[in-house]
Write an enzyme that holds these catalytic residues in place. Structure first.
Site, PDB file in Angstrom:
ATOM      1  N   ASP A   1      18.284  53.401 -61.308  1.00 18.43           N
ATOM      2  CA  ASP A   1      17.747  52.029 -61.264  1.00 18.43           C
ATOM      3  C   ASP A   1      18.038  51.314 -59.934  1.00 18.43           C
ATOM      4  O   ASP A   1      17.384  50.322 -59.606  1.00 18.43           O
ATOM      5  CB  ASP A   1      18.316  51.194 -62.416  1.00 18.43           C
ATOM      6  CG  ASP A   1      17.905  51.715 -63.781  1.00 18.43           C
ATOM      7  OD1 ASP A   1      17.041  52.608 -63.826  1.00 18.43           O
ATOM      8  OD2 ASP A   1      18.448  51.247 -64.788  1.00 18.43           O
TER       9      ASP A   1
ATOM     10  N   MET B   1      10.520  53.921 -64.843  1.00 24.37           N
ATOM     11  CA  MET B   1      11.775  53.360 -65.382  1.00 24.37           C
ATOM     12  C   MET B   1      12.397  52.320 -64.443  1.00 24.37           C
ATOM     13  O   MET B   1      11.949  52.134 -63.317  1.00 24.37           O
ATOM     14  CB  MET B   1      12.792  54.480 -65.609  1.00 24.37           C
ATOM     15  CG  MET B   1      12.615  55.232 -66.909  1.00 24.37           C
ATOM     16  SD  MET B   1      13.934  56.460 -67.068  1.00 24.37           S
ATOM     17  CE  MET B   1      13.669  57.005 -68.748  1.00 24.37           C
ATOM     18  N   GLY B   2      13.461  51.721 -64.914  1.00 25.38           N
ATOM     19  CA  GLY B   2      14.206  50.787 -64.055  1.00 25.38           C
ATOM     20  C   GLY B   2      14.618  49.513 -64.755  1.00 25.38           C
ATOM     21  O   GLY B   2      15.163  48.609 -64.125  1.00 25.38           O
TER      22      GLY B   2
ATOM     23  N   GLU C   1       8.571  49.683 -66.517  1.00 24.02           N
ATOM     24  CA  GLU C   1       8.779  49.609 -67.973  1.00 24.02           C
ATOM     25  C   GLU C   1       9.276  48.222 -68.388  1.00 24.02           C
ATOM     26  O   GLU C   1       9.152  47.839 -69.540  1.00 24.02           O
ATOM     27  CB  GLU C   1       9.807  50.656 -68.415  1.00 24.02           C
ATOM     28  CG  GLU C   1      11.203  50.440 -67.801  1.00 24.02           C
ATOM     29  CD  GLU C   1      12.273  51.399 -68.303  1.00 24.02           C
ATOM     30  OE1 GLU C   1      11.965  52.319 -69.057  1.00 24.02           O
ATOM     31  OE2 GLU C   1      13.440  51.214 -67.900  1.00 24.02           O
TER      32      GLU C   1
HETATM   33  O1  F6P Z   1      19.736  53.217 -66.764  1.00 24.24           O
HETATM   34  C1  F6P Z   1      18.967  54.301 -66.410  1.00 24.24           C
HETATM   35  C2  F6P Z   1      17.761  54.436 -67.288  1.00 24.24           C
HETATM   36  O2  F6P Z   1      17.140  55.648 -66.963  1.00 24.24           O
HETATM   37  C3  F6P Z   1      16.782  53.244 -67.215  1.00 24.24           C
HETATM   38  O3  F6P Z   1      15.958  53.268 -66.106  1.00 24.24           O
HETATM   39  C4  F6P Z   1      16.050  53.398 -68.505  1.00 24.24           C
HETATM   40  O4  F6P Z   1      15.507  52.183 -68.960  1.00 24.24           O
HETATM   41  C5  F6P Z   1      17.108  53.853 -69.433  1.00 24.24           C
HETATM   42  O5  F6P Z   1      18.087  54.505 -68.655  1.00 24.24           O
HETATM   43  C6  F6P Z   1      16.624  54.778 -70.493  1.00 24.24           C
HETATM   44  O6  F6P Z   1      17.645  55.000 -71.379  1.00 24.24           O
HETATM   45  P1  F6P Z   1      17.717  56.230 -72.390  1.00 24.24           P
HETATM   46  O7  F6P Z   1      17.850  57.468 -71.578  1.00 24.24           O
HETATM   47  O8  F6P Z   1      18.950  55.950 -73.173  1.00 24.24           O
HETATM   48  O9  F6P Z   1      16.450  56.201 -73.152  1.00 24.24           O
END
Ligand code: F6P
Length: 408
Positions: A142, A188-189, A245
Site C-alpha cells: 500500500d 488494491m491499496g 478498491e
Molecule cells: O494491506 C495490504 C492489502 O493487500 C491491501 O491493499 C488490501 O486491501 C488488503 O491487504 C487485503 O487484505 P486481505 O489479504 O486480508 O484480503
C-alpha cells in the site's frame, strides 16, 4: 546465547521474504547463535510456533530461492495485540517465551497495524525494565507508512500493475470502434492510492496509457465517471480505466458497497474492499449499453514475484539487515526507513525513526501529484515512482514454472 526472532505480519508482498533473508544474513554476520522465525506472526509466537532459520537458509541456494519466493515464507497474521490494561496475560506470555528461547530482540515486518505491535511491545519493555529490543521492518504494497520515502513491496506491485495494464491496453486495442470495450481494472491499496497511481507508469513511447485513474484521495462522483466514459466512447476504440478498491462517494460509501451487502471486517476493523470494478462495469453497461470487462488484480498484484523489481528486492533485504544492526547496538522502539539520497541516478539509504510517529498513521498521495481534473498523475509522481520499479531478478524455473522455498 545471543538469539533474535523475526515475524511477518499483514498482507504479503512479493519481496517480504527478502527482508527475512536480509535479517538472517546480517544476524549471522554479527554472531547471533539462533535466528528464529515466528510461524504466522505474533499470533503463532503466542503458541510457541517458531522455526530456526538455520534449517533453511544456511546454504546459498536456498537464500537465493527465498528472495524469489512471494508471500510470507514464515506465514503471516492479522492479529491485533490487545492493550496491556485489557489483557496483561498476553504480554506476560510473550516475554516468557522470549526468555525461554533466550531471545534478545524481536523484529516485525509489516505495515501500519503491525508497527502498532512493535510500539506496544517496546513501550511495555521500557516501562517494565525488560531488556528485549523491538524493531519494525517496513513492508506494505500500500506504500502508506509515513516518514519513509516508500515501503518495500510497493515497487514490485507497481511494476506488476504497470506491466499488466500495458498488456491489457494492448489487448483492448485489438478491435475497432464497433467492438469498443470499457475495461475497468481494480487495484488494491485500501485508503491510499499509491498502487492505483502506478497505473500511470503503463504509459510510454509505445503505449498511450490508461484513460483515467480514480484514487481514494479524490471523492468519487458517479455522474462525472459516467460522463467521462460516454465522452471517451465518442472517439476511442478502447477504454481502460484504473480504479482503487478504496474509492468512496461524497457520503463516505465505498463504491464496492454500491452493489453489494456488508463487507467482512478484519481484526483491525478494516472492511474487505473488493468488487468495485464489477460494480462500476454493471452500472456502465446499464447506463450506456457499452460492452464492459471488470478485472480485479487482487492477489495477483502482490504475489507476482516473477515480475518483482530488483530495486525493491535489494531495499527489502537492506531494511531487514539494518534492523538487526540497530537492535544489536541496543536500539529499540523504532522502524527502519528508506531515504532517497539521489534522484538521478536513483539511490537510497536506510535510516531509522521513532515508531510512535509511524504506527497507525496512513500516508496519502500529496495533492499536487494528482491531476484531479483529467484523472491522471502528474510528472512529479512519475519521477517518484519510476525508479522503484527498475530492475529484474528472474525466477528459477523448474518444469516450466518458478520454484519457491517453502517451510517443511
Ligand atoms: O494491506 C495490504 C492489502 O493487500 C491491501 O491493499 C488490501 O486491501 C488488503 O491487504 C487485503 O487484505 P486481505 O489479504 O486480508 O484480503
Amino acid at each position: 546465547m545471543k538469539n533474535i526472532i523475526v515475524g511477518q505480519s499483514g498482507g504479503p508482498t512479493s519481496v517480504i521474504n527478502s527482508s527475512i533473508a536480509g535479517v538472517y544474513k546480517k544476524a549471522k554476520e554479527l554472531g547471533y547463535d539462533h535466528v528464529y522465525g515466528m510461524v504466522n506472526g505474533i499470533e503463532g509466537f503466542l503458541n510457541d510456533n517458531i522455526i530456526d532459520l538455520d534449517d533453511y537458509l544456511s546454504n546459498d541456494e536456498n537464500y537465493e530461492l527465498l528472495k524469489r519466493t512471494p508471500s510470507a515464507f514464515l506465514g503471516s497474521c492479522r492479529y491485533k495485540l490487545p492493550k496491556f490494561e485489557d489483557d496483561p496475560d498476553t504480554y506476560k506470555k510473550i516475554f516468557e517465551l522470549l526468555e525461554k528461547h533466550e531471545i534478545e530482540s524481536l523484529l516485525y515486518t509489516g505495515g501500519n497495524d503491525s508497527m502498532d505491535t512493535v510500539k506496544m511491545l517496546s513501550d511495555y519493555a521500557k516501562e517494565n525494565g525488560k531488556s528485549q529490543k523491538f524493531f519494525g521492518v517496513p513492508k506494505t504494497i500500500d506504500n502508506d507508512l509515513p516518514i519513509t520515502d516508500h515501503c518495500p513491496g510497493y515497487g514490485s506491485c507497481a511494476k506488476y500493475i504497470a506491466t499488466s495494464l500495458k498488456e491489457i491496453i494492448r489487448d483492448n486495442e485489438s478491435f475497432n470502434k464497433s467492438r469498443l470495450t470499457v475495461c475497468i481494472v481494480e487495484i488494491m491499496g485500501r485508503h491510499a492510492g499509491w498502487l492505483t497511481a502506478a497505473a500511470a507508469l503503463a504509459k510510454d513511447d509505445n503505449c498511450s496509457g490508461v484513460d483515467a485513474i480514480y484514487l481514494p484521495e479524490d471523492t468519487f462522483d458517479l455522474d462525472e465517471f459516467l460522463n467521462r466514459v460516454k465522452t471517451l466512447a465518442e472517439t476511442k476504440s478502447s477504454i481502460v480505466i484504473a480504479v482503487s478498491e478504496g474509492i468512496q462517494t461524497a457520503d463516505g460509501k465505498f463504491v464496492c458497497e454500491l452493489g453489494a451487502d456488508d463487507r467482512a471486517v478484519d481484526a483491525f476493523g478494516h472492511k474487505q474492499l473488493s468488487g468495485c470494478a464489477s460494480t462500476l462495469c454493471n452500472i456502465v453497461a446499464k447506463e450506456t449499453g457499452l460492452k464492459t470487462r471488470a478485472i480485479e488484480f487482487s492477489t495477483l498484484q502482490r504475489a507476482a514475484s516473477h515480475l518483482a523489481s530488483l530495486t525493491d528486492i535489494n531495499e527489502a533485504e537492506a531494511v531487514g539487515a539494518r534492523a538487526v544492526e540497530e537492535v544489536n547496538k541496543g536500539n529499540t522502539g523504532m522502524m527502519v526507513t528508506i531515504q532517497r539520497v539521489s534522484e538521478d541516478p536513483y539511490k537510497s539509504e536506510t535510516d531509522v525513526y521513532d515508531i510512535h510517529d509511524i504506527a497507525n498513521v496512513e500516508k496519502k498521495i500529496p495533492d499536487e501529484w494528482i491531476d484531479k481534473e483529467n484523472k491522471q498523475m502528474t510528472e512529479e509522481f512519475i519521477k517518484y515512482a519510476r525508479p522503484l520499479i527498475i530492475g529484474e531478478l528472474l525466477p528459477i524455473f523448474k518444469d516450466g514454472v518458478p520454484t519457491h522455498l517453502v517451510r517443511k
